[in-house]
Motif scaffolding. Structure first.
Motif, PDB file in Angstrom:
ATOM      1  N   ILE A   7       5.048  -0.318  16.260  1.00 58.63           N
ATOM      2  CA  ILE A   7       3.818   0.396  16.217  1.00 58.63           C
ATOM      3  C   ILE A   7       2.739  -0.992  16.419  1.00 58.63           C
ATOM      4  O   ILE A   7       2.744  -1.948  15.561  1.00 58.63           O
ATOM      5  N   THR A  33      -1.268   7.662  14.546  1.00 56.41           N
ATOM      6  CA  THR A  33      -2.149   7.616  13.547  1.00 56.41           C
ATOM      7  C   THR A  33      -1.465   6.946  12.374  1.00 56.41           C
ATOM      8  O   THR A  33      -0.516   7.481  11.869  1.00 56.41           O
ATOM      9  N   GLY A  34      -2.132   5.683  12.179  1.00 54.46           N
ATOM     10  CA  GLY A  34      -1.530   5.051  10.671  1.00 54.46           C
ATOM     11  C   GLY A  34      -1.871   5.783   9.640  1.00 54.46           C
ATOM     12  O   GLY A  34      -3.168   6.552   9.357  1.00 54.46           O
ATOM     13  N   GLY A  35      -1.045   6.101   8.516  1.00 63.28           N
ATOM     14  CA  GLY A  35      -1.217   6.650   7.490  1.00 63.28           C
ATOM     15  C   GLY A  35      -2.515   6.182   6.730  1.00 63.28           C
ATOM     16  O   GLY A  35      -2.987   6.876   5.593  1.00 63.28           O
ATOM     17  N   PHE A  36      -2.646   4.984   6.499  1.00 64.69           N
ATOM     18  CA  PHE A  36      -3.575   4.189   5.525  1.00 64.69           C
ATOM     19  C   PHE A  36      -5.128   4.260   5.929  1.00 64.69           C
ATOM     20  O   PHE A  36      -5.909   4.799   5.406  1.00 64.69           O
ATOM     21  N   LEU A  37      -5.120   3.642   7.399  1.00 66.13           N
ATOM     22  CA  LEU A  37      -6.590   3.853   7.732  1.00 66.13           C
ATOM     23  C   LEU A  37      -6.846   4.925   8.460  1.00 66.13           C
ATOM     24  O   LEU A  37      -8.147   5.354   8.855  1.00 66.13           O
ATOM     25  N   ARG A  38      -5.882   6.091   8.611  1.00 62.34           N
ATOM     26  CA  ARG A  38      -6.089   7.172   9.454  1.00 62.34           C
ATOM     27  C   ARG A  38      -6.848   7.027  10.921  1.00 62.34           C
ATOM     28  O   ARG A  38      -7.476   7.617  11.316  1.00 62.34           O
ATOM     29  N   ASN A  41      -2.948   4.451  16.494  1.00 63.90           N
ATOM     30  CA  ASN A  41      -2.336   3.317  17.084  1.00 63.90           C
ATOM     31  C   ASN A  41      -1.436   3.938  17.954  1.00 63.90           C
ATOM     32  O   ASN A  41      -1.456   5.054  18.315  1.00 63.90           O
ATOM     33  N   THR A  97       4.070  -3.699  13.804  1.00 68.92           N
ATOM     34  CA  THR A  97       5.236  -3.302  12.911  1.00 68.92           C
ATOM     35  C   THR A  97       6.243  -2.906  13.593  1.00 68.92           C
ATOM     36  O   THR A  97       6.319  -2.026  14.418  1.00 68.92           O
ATOM     37  N   PHE A  99      10.584  -1.909  13.819  1.00 69.82           N
ATOM     38  CA  PHE A  99      11.868  -1.663  13.234  1.00 69.82           C
ATOM     39  C   PHE A  99      12.924  -1.442  14.307  1.00 69.82           C
ATOM     40  O   PHE A  99      12.549  -1.272  15.622  1.00 69.82           O
TER      41      PHE A  99
HETATM   42  P1  2BA Z   1       0.138  -3.169   9.233  1.00 78.42           P
HETATM   43  O1  2BA Z   1       0.973  -3.361   7.830  1.00 78.42           O
HETATM   44  O2  2BA Z   1       0.051  -4.031  10.196  1.00 78.42           O
HETATM   45  O3  2BA Z   1       0.605  -1.837   9.679  1.00 78.42           O
HETATM   46  C1  2BA Z   1       0.058  -1.092  10.892  1.00 78.42           C
HETATM   47  C2  2BA Z   1       0.372   0.104  11.249  1.00 78.42           C
HETATM   48  O4  2BA Z   1       1.762   0.045  11.265  1.00 78.42           O
HETATM   49  C3  2BA Z   1      -0.002   1.196   9.885  1.00 78.42           C
HETATM   50  O5  2BA Z   1      -1.329   1.690   9.990  1.00 78.42           O
HETATM   51  C4  2BA Z   1       1.198   2.117  10.130  1.00 78.42           C
HETATM   52  O6  2BA Z   1       0.709   3.092  11.073  1.00 78.42           O
HETATM   53  C5  2BA Z   1       2.295   1.380  10.716  1.00 78.42           C
HETATM   54  N1  2BA Z   1       3.390   0.930   9.453  1.00 78.42           N
HETATM   55  C6  2BA Z   1       3.302  -0.270   8.909  1.00 78.42           C
HETATM   56  N2  2BA Z   1       4.361  -0.226   7.991  1.00 78.42           N
HETATM   57  C7  2BA Z   1       5.092   0.911   8.103  1.00 78.42           C
HETATM   58  C8  2BA Z   1       6.133   1.563   7.453  1.00 78.42           C
HETATM   59  N3  2BA Z   1       6.822   0.604   6.340  1.00 78.42           N
HETATM   60  N4  2BA Z   1       6.713   2.659   8.176  1.00 78.42           N
HETATM   61  C9  2BA Z   1       5.877   3.278   9.115  1.00 78.42           C
HETATM   62  N5  2BA Z   1       4.800   2.858   9.551  1.00 78.42           N
HETATM   63  C10 2BA Z   1       4.326   1.692   9.105  1.00 78.42           C
HETATM   64  P2  2BA Z   1      -1.955   2.126   8.745  1.00 78.42           P
HETATM   65  O7  2BA Z   1      -1.217   2.925   7.793  1.00 78.42           O
HETATM   66  O8  2BA Z   1      -3.431   2.612   9.149  1.00 78.42           O
HETATM   67  O9  2BA Z   1      -2.240   0.726   8.060  1.00 78.42           O
HETATM   68  C11 2BA Z   1      -3.168  -0.343   8.626  1.00 78.42           C
HETATM   69  C12 2BA Z   1      -3.289  -1.538   7.684  1.00 78.42           C
HETATM   70  O10 2BA Z   1      -3.678  -1.320   6.486  1.00 78.42           O
HETATM   71  C13 2BA Z   1      -1.620  -2.210   7.633  1.00 78.42           C
HETATM   72  O11 2BA Z   1      -1.315  -2.986   8.674  1.00 78.42           O
HETATM   73  C14 2BA Z   1      -2.029  -2.923   6.139  1.00 78.42           C
HETATM   74  O12 2BA Z   1      -2.546  -4.304   6.356  1.00 78.42           O
HETATM   75  C15 2BA Z   1      -3.031  -2.071   5.518  1.00 78.42           C
HETATM   76  N6  2BA Z   1      -2.325  -1.186   4.615  1.00 78.42           N
HETATM   77  C16 2BA Z   1      -1.534  -0.208   4.773  1.00 78.42           C
HETATM   78  N7  2BA Z   1      -1.039   0.488   3.640  1.00 78.42           N
HETATM   79  C17 2BA Z   1      -1.504  -0.416   2.729  1.00 78.42           C
HETATM   80  C18 2BA Z   1      -1.397  -0.107   1.273  1.00 78.42           C
HETATM   81  N8  2BA Z   1      -0.690   0.734   0.905  1.00 78.42           N
HETATM   82  N9  2BA Z   1      -2.213  -1.093   0.516  1.00 78.42           N
HETATM   83  C19 2BA Z   1      -2.833  -1.958   1.068  1.00 78.42           C
HETATM   84  N10 2BA Z   1      -2.967  -2.248   2.482  1.00 78.42           N
HETATM   85  C20 2BA Z   1      -2.308  -1.266   3.447  1.00 78.42           C
END
Ligand code: 2BA
Ligand code: 2BA
Length: 109
Positions: A7, A33-38, A41, A97, A99
């Motif tokens: 990703i 689409t990232g789940g956190f930032l929506r 990607n 990221t 796998f």
């Molecule tokens: P990253 O950890 O570099 O993750 C970038 C994107 O990779 C994520 O986008 C998601 O689409 C994917 N990703 C990461 N880990 C994953 C996993 N275990 N399984 C499946 N997909 C995964 P977003 O979800 O939009 O997150 C963007 C960034 O926001 C992340 O960068 C991280 O720095 C931060 N983030 C995400 N979740 C967070 C949380 N629960 N608390 C704090 N920061 C968070």
């Protein structure tokens, strides 16, 4: 054989696609689409022979790894100017990221 799921940021995706193809790594690109930032990607699926996994991970790291980038200051549009930084700053951008999954069976019909 392994399935490498990577990703990456949209910003890096075209370059990664070019390099994968150039280095003979067959791949499929998905708009995700990232789940956190929506935010959008890009997810690459790459089925690869075991002996080429390290080479592939290196290629992804070299293309999408975290790196420092200088960002020019943006003038604040009214409101709070207390946090305004009037000079370029180094920020961390990029990253992937990844796998790596075992493939039980691979077929082409
Ligand atoms: P990253 O950890 O570099 O993750 C970038 C994107 O990779 C994520 O986008 C998601 O689409 C994917 N990703 C990461 N880990 C994953 C996993 N275990 N399984 C499946 N997909 C995964 P977003 O979800 O939009 O997150 C963007 C960034 O926001 C992340 O960068 C991280 O720095 C931060 N983030 C995400 N979740 C967070 C949380 N629960 N608390 C704090 N920061 C968070
Ligand atoms: P594409 O990557 O667009 O590839 C379309 C067709 O072009 C392939 O059909 C294959 O016949 C040929 N081709 C692709 N890369 C080649 C190369 N390096 N050298 C010579 N010929 C090449 P398929 O093998 O039936 O693949 C259809 C689609 O399935 C691919 O579309 C790709 O999206 C996906 N795919 C195939 N192998 C994959 C793998 N190992 N990992 C991930 N996705 C794969």
């Amino acid at each position: 054989m392994k399935m490498v799921i990577a990703i990456v940021q949209d910003h890096d995706s075209q370059r990664l696609a070019d390099r994968l193809t150039k280095n003979d790594f067959r791949n499929t690109k998905l708009a995700t689409t990232g789940g956190f930032l929506r935010a959008g990607n890009t997810t690459f699926l790459c089925g690869v022979e075991d002996q080429r996994v390290d080479e592939l991970l290196q290629l992804i790291d070299n293309t999408c790894g975290n790196r420092e980038q200088t960002v020019a200051p943006v003038t604040p549009m009214g409101g709070n100017a207390d946090s305004y930084i009037p000079y370029p700053v180094e920020v961390e951008v990029g990253g992937a990221t990844v796998f790596v999954l075992p493939i039980e069976q691979f077929e082409r019909f």
